[in-house]
Design a protein around this motif. Structure first.
Motif, PDB file in Angstrom:
ATOM      1  N   THR A 119      -8.906   3.216  -2.610  1.00  0.00           N
ATOM      2  CA  THR A 119      -8.506   3.192  -4.017  1.00  0.00           C
ATOM      3  C   THR A 119      -7.623   4.366  -4.413  1.00  0.00           C
ATOM      4  OG1 THR A 119     -10.512   4.374  -4.654  1.00  0.00           O
ATOM      5  CG2 THR A 119     -10.600   1.963  -4.718  1.00  0.00           C
ATOM      6  N   SER A 120      -7.483   5.360  -3.546  1.00  0.00           N
ATOM      7  CA  SER A 120      -6.739   6.560  -3.908  1.00  0.00           C
ATOM      8  C   SER A 120      -5.453   6.701  -3.116  1.00  0.00           C
ATOM      9  CB  SER A 120      -7.593   7.804  -3.657  1.00  0.00           C
ATOM     10  OG  SER A 120      -8.779   7.734  -4.397  1.00  0.00           O
ATOM     11  N   PRO A 121      -4.315   6.854  -3.818  1.00  0.00           N
ATOM     12  CA  PRO A 121      -3.065   7.100  -3.094  1.00  0.00           C
ATOM     13  C   PRO A 121      -3.027   8.537  -2.562  1.00  0.00           C
ATOM     14  CG  PRO A 121      -2.651   6.991  -5.448  1.00  0.00           C
ATOM     15  CD  PRO A 121      -4.109   6.712  -5.246  1.00  0.00           C
ATOM     16  N   VAL A 122      -2.473   8.687  -1.369  1.00  0.00           N
ATOM     17  CA  VAL A 122      -2.330   9.998  -0.741  1.00  0.00           C
ATOM     18  C   VAL A 122      -0.840  10.267  -0.594  1.00  0.00           C
ATOM     19  CG1 VAL A 122      -2.784  11.335   1.351  1.00  0.00           C
ATOM     20  CG2 VAL A 122      -4.499   9.713   0.516  1.00  0.00           C
ATOM     21  N   ALA A 143       3.719   7.776  -1.051  1.00  0.00           N
ATOM     22  CA  ALA A 143       2.255   7.812  -1.045  1.00  0.00           C
ATOM     23  C   ALA A 143       1.747   6.520  -0.424  1.00  0.00           C
ATOM     24  CB  ALA A 143       1.714   7.968  -2.464  1.00  0.00           C
ATOM     25  N   HIS A 184       3.828   3.482  -1.642  1.00  0.00           N
ATOM     26  CA  HIS A 184       4.450   3.677  -2.953  1.00  0.00           C
ATOM     27  C   HIS A 184       5.596   4.676  -2.816  1.00  0.00           C
ATOM     28  CE1 HIS A 184       0.835   1.671  -4.303  1.00  0.00           C
ATOM     29  NE2 HIS A 184       0.150   2.570  -3.608  1.00  0.00           N
ATOM     30  N   THR A 205      -1.816   4.155  -0.268  1.00  0.00           N
ATOM     31  CA  THR A 205      -3.141   3.964  -0.825  1.00  0.00           C
ATOM     32  C   THR A 205      -4.100   3.578   0.290  1.00  0.00           C
ATOM     33  OG1 THR A 205      -2.269   3.294  -2.960  1.00  0.00           O
ATOM     34  CG2 THR A 205      -4.532   2.652  -2.479  1.00  0.00           C
ATOM     35  N   ASP A 233       0.818  -1.215   0.000  1.00  0.00           N
ATOM     36  CA  ASP A 233       0.000   0.000   0.000  1.00  0.00           C
ATOM     37  C   ASP A 233       0.853   1.267   0.000  1.00  0.00           C
ATOM     38  OD1 ASP A 233      -2.499  -1.356   0.087  1.00  0.00           O
ATOM     39  OD2 ASP A 233      -2.213  -1.688   2.245  1.00  0.00           O
TER      40      ASP A 233
END
Length: 108
Positions: A24-27, A19, A12, A21, A10
């Motif tokens: 569904t959205s990476p922060v 980031a 990145h 995730t 999760d």
């Protein structure tokens, strides 16, 4: 999904950007939080003496092999270093609600 169930997959790492995730959205994480997450990925380990960090997918490995750290244990650790998750969450939600109410036109 709870924070305790986050896996290394999760997170990145890309050209210095970190980031996570959530759903569904990476922060993208700001510094110094990004540096702390980089360190966590590299050094995470549970209380168990079996295996290595590469064998465990959890970002927060627990004391039982193959299981993540429990939410209650994460909360206890945060309290030890002076972070009050529930209080901070309530403050963040209140601030967000106040910000949204300022942005919504009055005739709606």
């Amino acid at each position: 999904m709870t924070i305790s169930q986050l896996t290394v997959g999760d997170v990145h790492l890309d050209n210095g950007t970190v980031a996570i995730t959530f759903g569904t959205s990476p922060v993208v994480l700001p510094e110094p939080l990004a540096a702390l997450v980089r360190e966590l990925v590299a050094t995470r380990r549970g209380k168990t003496r079996f295996g290595t960090p590469d064998d465990v997918p959890w970002l927060f490995p627990g004391g039982r092999p193959g299981h993540p750290l429990g939410d209650d244990r994460i909360g206890q650790r945060l309290h030890k270093i002076g972070i009050r998750p529930r209080q901070n969450r309530s403050t963040a939600l209140f601030t967000l609600a106040a910000d949204v109410s300022r942005r919504v036109p009055e005739n709606q």
